[in-house]
Scaffold this active site. Structure first.
Site, PDB file in Angstrom:
ATOM      1  N   GLY A 266      -4.242  -3.767   3.565  1.00 34.93           N
ATOM      2  CA  GLY A 266      -3.360  -3.185   2.535  1.00 34.93           C
ATOM      3  C   GLY A 266      -3.485  -1.671   2.511  1.00 34.93           C
TER       4      GLY A 266
ATOM      5  N   ARG B  59      -1.675  -6.630   8.716  1.00 30.63           N
ATOM      6  CA  ARG B  59      -2.767  -7.603   8.718  1.00 30.63           C
ATOM      7  C   ARG B  59      -2.525  -8.467   9.958  1.00 30.63           C
ATOM      8  NH1 ARG B  59      -4.893  -7.164   3.367  1.00 30.63           N
ATOM      9  NH2 ARG B  59      -3.362  -6.747   1.757  1.00 30.63           N
TER      10      ARG B  59
ATOM     11  N   GLN C 196       1.114  -0.307  -7.689  1.00 25.69           N
ATOM     12  CA  GLN C 196      -0.262   0.226  -7.720  1.00 25.69           C
ATOM     13  C   GLN C 196      -0.727   0.725  -6.356  1.00 25.69           C
ATOM     14  OE1 GLN C 196      -2.699  -2.801 -10.357  1.00 25.69           O
ATOM     15  NE2 GLN C 196      -0.836  -3.722  -9.555  1.00 25.69           N
TER      16      GLN C 196
ATOM     17  N   THR D 219      -9.138   0.951   0.292  1.00 25.51           N
ATOM     18  CA  THR D 219      -8.538  -0.191  -0.413  1.00 25.51           C
ATOM     19  C   THR D 219      -8.510   0.126  -1.894  1.00 25.51           C
ATOM     20  OG1 THR D 219      -8.906  -2.468  -1.174  1.00 25.51           O
ATOM     21  CG2 THR D 219     -10.825  -1.343  -0.309  1.00 25.51           C
TER      22      THR D 219
ATOM     23  N   ASP E 262      -8.840  -1.901  -4.145  1.00 26.59           N
ATOM     24  CA  ASP E 262      -9.633  -2.885  -4.897  1.00 26.59           C
ATOM     25  C   ASP E 262     -11.030  -2.417  -5.299  1.00 26.59           C
ATOM     26  OD1 ASP E 262      -7.526  -4.593  -4.659  1.00 26.59           O
ATOM     27  OD2 ASP E 262      -8.407  -5.845  -3.106  1.00 26.59           O
TER      28      ASP E 262
ATOM     29  N   GLY F 219     -10.344  -2.210   4.595  1.00 31.73           N
ATOM     30  CA  GLY F 219     -11.235  -2.949   3.703  1.00 31.73           C
ATOM     31  C   GLY F 219     -12.062  -3.984   4.453  1.00 31.73           C
ATOM     32  N   ASP F 220     -12.431  -5.059   3.759  1.00 28.19           N
ATOM     33  CA  ASP F 220     -13.377  -6.013   4.359  1.00 28.19           C
ATOM     34  C   ASP F 220     -12.836  -6.692   5.625  1.00 28.19           C
ATOM     35  OD1 ASP F 220     -11.584  -7.375   2.815  1.00 28.19           O
ATOM     36  OD2 ASP F 220     -13.065  -8.494   1.652  1.00 28.19           O
TER      37      ASP F 220
ATOM     38  N   GLY G  12      -6.048  -7.152  -7.624  1.00 30.11           N
ATOM     39  CA  GLY G  12      -7.471  -7.470  -7.481  1.00 30.11           C
ATOM     40  C   GLY G  12      -7.635  -8.963  -7.306  1.00 30.11           C
ATOM     41  N   ARG G  13      -7.534  -9.409  -6.039  1.00 28.39           N
ATOM     42  CA  ARG G  13      -7.648 -10.837  -5.733  1.00 28.39           C
ATOM     43  C   ARG G  13      -9.010 -11.374  -6.120  1.00 28.39           C
ATOM     44  NH1 ARG G  13      -5.428 -10.522   0.188  1.00 28.39           N
ATOM     45  NH2 ARG G  13      -6.744  -8.735  -0.096  1.00 28.39           N
TER      46      ARG G  13
ATOM     47  N   ALA H   4      -8.423  14.066   8.002  1.00 27.98           N
ATOM     48  CA  ALA H   4      -9.796  14.548   8.167  1.00 27.98           C
ATOM     49  C   ALA H   4     -10.371  14.098   9.519  1.00 27.98           C
ATOM     50  CB  ALA H   4     -10.664  14.027   7.022  1.00 27.98           C
TER      51      ALA H   4
ATOM     52  N   ASP I 136     -13.753  -2.938  -3.825  1.00 23.17           N
ATOM     53  CA  ASP I 136     -14.636  -4.106  -3.763  1.00 23.17           C
ATOM     54  C   ASP I 136     -15.628  -4.058  -2.602  1.00 23.17           C
ATOM     55  OD1 ASP I 136     -12.733  -4.355  -1.826  1.00 23.17           O
ATOM     56  OD2 ASP I 136     -12.236  -6.439  -2.228  1.00 23.17           O
TER      57      ASP I 136
HETATM   58  O1  F6P Z   1      -6.465  -5.553  -0.968  1.00 22.15           O
HETATM   59  C1  F6P Z   1      -5.535  -4.774  -1.637  1.00 22.15           C
HETATM   60  C2  F6P Z   1      -4.502  -5.614  -2.320  1.00 22.15           C
HETATM   61  O2  F6P Z   1      -3.572  -4.756  -2.927  1.00 22.15           O
HETATM   62  C3  F6P Z   1      -5.026  -6.648  -3.317  1.00 22.15           C
HETATM   63  O3  F6P Z   1      -5.344  -6.100  -4.572  1.00 22.15           O
HETATM   64  C4  F6P Z   1      -3.889  -7.618  -3.363  1.00 22.15           C
HETATM   65  O4  F6P Z   1      -4.310  -8.877  -3.772  1.00 22.15           O
HETATM   66  C5  F6P Z   1      -3.412  -7.638  -1.937  1.00 22.15           C
HETATM   67  O5  F6P Z   1      -3.799  -6.400  -1.369  1.00 22.15           O
HETATM   68  C6  F6P Z   1      -1.940  -7.847  -1.737  1.00 22.15           C
HETATM   69  O6  F6P Z   1      -1.684  -7.882  -0.376  1.00 22.15           O
HETATM   70  P1  F6P Z   1      -0.240  -7.876   0.285  1.00 22.15           P
HETATM   71  O7  F6P Z   1       0.335  -6.511   0.101  1.00 22.15           O
HETATM   72  O8  F6P Z   1      -0.472  -8.182   1.713  1.00 22.15           O
HETATM   73  O9  F6P Z   1       0.557  -8.893  -0.450  1.00 22.15           O
END
Ligand code: F6P
Length: 323
Positions: A11, A72, A255, A126, A128, A102-103, A171-172, A22, A130
């Site tokens: 994301g 992704r 967001q 990210t 999130d 992210g992760d 925030g999954r 940078a 997290d």
């Molecule tokens: O990981 C970032 C995030 O925005 C999460 O908060 C959310 O659940 C997810 O990505 C949504 O992903 P996508 O844009 O692939 O639907």
């Protein structure tokens, strides 16, 4: 290491461009060749790789999204996909990677190193927040500010009509955006995946509020809450709050966009350069982070799997301050 590539994956998050900038400018400063991979791992597989110059990142520090695009990639999760990606890098003699994501991004980088020995250093990008190993991730501050702006606006209309609003933020698996925007927005209640808030708790908190002469309420819900999304929770609560006008707003991808805040631009610049310098100094499979204002490197394995718990003080505060 003379040739390095940078990419964004997963994301997008506001501030990713400042991080790319940078990395690119840092690499040029140190006399390295720098490549940009478009569309993350998918672009790596397809060879969507371009040489970057200093001017490639001009006028980007203030822009949201990612100029390198993001994806992704399902194909990179397969052995065949990773083999294709390796061949594309080998063809260009690219010896090291800076991954901004992210992760999922760091999980991929770790496997890729184990299979092909291409070192990656990561910068946490990210909204999130997290990831273990950094106080804040790139994009989180901007996302919270965007959510807050929306909550402020909803509060005006909630107050005018004596309504209850359930506002869903992203925030999954993580309640960071929810707790921060909830406190900043003066929410009556914040529901996060990290702690269980039952429907009874919601009903009781709101009822206590009416009994103390409140006329409207804001409940901020993280999308991954155990009781469901904001719409589901509102439907469960409705029968217990007869006579109350209940509305639901899902803030969604708003967001993820917009110009990065000052905090995110500075954090992204530090982490982008920190990741590049880590790679040039021989770091492998680590994520650059900032903890207590110090640049630190955390192994991908820890960044991905270790818990970064919400500060319980913040959760406690919501209850006290919304009285
Ligand atoms: O990981 C970032 C995030 O925005 C999460 O908060 C959310 O659940 C997810 O990505 C949504 O992903 P996508 O844009 O692939 O639907």
């Amino acid at each position: 290491m003379d040739k390095i590539a940078v990419f964004t994956s997963g994301g997008d998050a506001p501030g990713m461009n400042a991080a790319i900038r940078a990395v690119v400018r840092g690499a040029i400063y140190y006399g390295k060749e720098i490549y940009g991979i478009r569309y993350g791992y998918q672009g790596m597989i397809e060879g969507d790789i371009l040489k970057m110059k200093s001017y490639s990142v001009s006028n980007t520090v203030q822009r949201g999204g990612t100029i390198l695009k993001s994806a992704r990639s399902m194909e990179f999760k397969t052995k065949e996909g990773r083999k294709k990606a390796y061949e594309q890098l080998k063809k260009r003699d690219i010896e090291g990677l800076v991954a901004i994501g992210g992760d999922g991004t760091f999980t991929g980088a770790k496997i890729f190193y184990e299979e092909y020995g291409i070192p990656t250093v990561g910068a946490p990008g990210t909204i999130d927040n997290d990831l273990f190993g950094t106080d804040y991730t790139i994009g989180f501050d901007t996302a919270v500010n965007t959510a807050l702006e929306a909550i402020d606006k909803i509060r005006d209309t909630a107050n005018s009509h004596d309504r209850v609003f359930f506002i869903e933020v992203m925030g999954r698996d993580s309640g960071y955006i929810a707790i921060q925007s909830g406190i900043g927005g003066g929410a009556e209640l914040v529901m996060v995946p990290e702690t269980l808030t039952t429907i009874d708790d919601v009903v009781n908190t709101l009822t206590d509020g009416w009994n103390r002469s409140k006329t409207s309420a804001i409940v901020v819900v993280a999308e991954g809450d155990e009781e469901g999304d904001a719409m589901t929770i509102a439907q469960k609560v409705k029968p217990h709050l007869q006579g109350k006008d209940i509305k639901v707003t899902t803030l969604g991808h708003i967001q993820r966009g917009g110009a990065p805040s000052a905090v995110d631009r500075i954090l992204a610049s530090r982490l982008g350069l920190g990741a590049l310098e880590g790679l040039l100094n021989g770091q492998v499979n680590v994520m650059a982070g900032v903890i207590n204002d110090k640049l630190v490197y955390t192994p991908f394995g820890d960044a991905i799997s270790k818990d970064k718990p919400l500060n319980p003080d913040l959760l406690r505060m919501v209850n006290i301050l919304s009285i």
